[in-house]
Motif scaffolding. Structure first.
Motif, PDB file in Angstrom:
ATOM      1  N   GLY A  37       0.994  -1.532   0.291  1.00  5.79           N
ATOM      2  CA  GLY A  37       0.140   0.061  -0.035  1.00  5.79           C
ATOM      3  C   GLY A  37       1.081   1.223  -0.009  1.00  5.79           C
ATOM      4  O   GLY A  37       0.129   2.002   0.235  1.00  5.79           O
ATOM      5  N   ALA A  39       2.416   3.187  -2.329  1.00  2.00           N
ATOM      6  CA  ALA A  39       1.840   3.877  -3.962  1.00  2.00           C
ATOM      7  C   ALA A  39       2.805   4.787  -4.265  1.00  2.00           C
ATOM      8  O   ALA A  39       3.554   5.036  -4.971  1.00  2.00           O
ATOM      9  N   SER A  71      -4.439   2.959  -3.743  1.00  2.00           N
ATOM     10  CA  SER A  71      -4.300   3.576  -3.752  1.00  2.00           C
ATOM     11  C   SER A  71      -5.293   5.468  -4.293  1.00  2.00           C
ATOM     12  O   SER A  71      -5.257   6.219  -3.783  1.00  2.00           O
TER      13      SER A  71
END
Length: 245
Positions: A37, A39, A71
């Motif tokens: 996660g 990004a 994201s």
């Protein structure tokens, strides 16, 4: 390995200390950021890759697009996708198109996602349409969901998943007539929803949870009952009796 375990700092330290990196190592690190996660870190590394003269490949772009999708970075994702052919001569595959549909659909841009599919220069497969159907379910868009459903069923007539997704859309919207119709269509097509099942491998043998024929099913059920009892004693008011194993 480090990134898969969530240790992105250790992964980056190892990456930075490599004497010589290639597109594989760059892509592995970008994918690691995407999977966790991160990004912005993935995009920054992607920019660094280009500055240092390494040419990204198809897998690199999948990783970057995935990072943007998870994201909600729609504008950045569009830019990355457009740069594939223009800057690096990479021809998008169905996987790249699926990433873009997922990116747009996850962000709620369902009309854009559907239009994107219609403009694809290659024939969209069931994965692309299923991705749109999943987004339609998330946002309760019955009309787009139905169109995506029709496409998936033509490509995979025996797949129960599109029926389940569209049924969920109709059920959430309280559209009982359409819900009854889709269930009737599922029955007429002879499609059955297979129940979910979890597996575990022990000593090279597979064991299915919920298997009543398991030779230790009685012992397993007794242990489950014991654990439920302990949870109740610990104050877990929501604990209920576990169904028979």
């Amino acid at each position: 390995m480090y990134a898969k375990c969530g240790c992105t700092e250790d992964a980056r330290e190892l990456f930075d200390n490599m004497s010589e990196g290639d597109v594989v190592s760059w892509t592995a690190m970008i994918a690691g950021y995407a999977q966790n996660g991160l990004a912005q870190e993935a995009l920054a590394l992607f920019e660094q890759l280009q500055r240092e003269g390494t040419k990204p490949n198809e897998v690199t772009y999948v990783s970057v697009l995935s990072a943007c999708a998870h994201s909600g970075l729609v504008d950045q994702g569009r830019h990355v996708f457009d740069s594939m052919c223009k800057n690096h001569g990479v021809t998008p595959t169905r996987e790249h198109y699926a990433c873009m549909v997922y990116l747009l659909g996850r962000a709620g841009c369902l009309d854009d996602a559907e239009l994107f599919i219609y403009k694809m220069p290659i024939q969209p497969d069931s994965v692309v349409w299923m991705t749109l159907l999943g987004a339609a379910r998330k946002y309760g868009h019955a009309e787009i969901g139905r169109r995506a459903f029709d496409r998936v069923v033509k490509l995979e007539p025996k797949n129960a998943t599109p029926y389940v997704l569209l049924s969920s859309i109709y059920a959430a919207a309280g559209r009982k007539d359409e819900l009854a119709k889709i269930r009737s269509e599922m029955k007429e097509a002879g499609v059955k929803k297979m129940p979910g099942c979890s597996w575990i491998e022990v000593d090279n043998q597979l064991h299915a949870f919920g298997d009543a024929t398991h030779p230790q099913s009685k012992e397993i059920q007794a242990e489950l009952d014991r654990l439920v009892g302990l949870m109740k004693k610990a104050g877990c008011d929501g604990c209920k009796q576990i169904p028979p194993f």
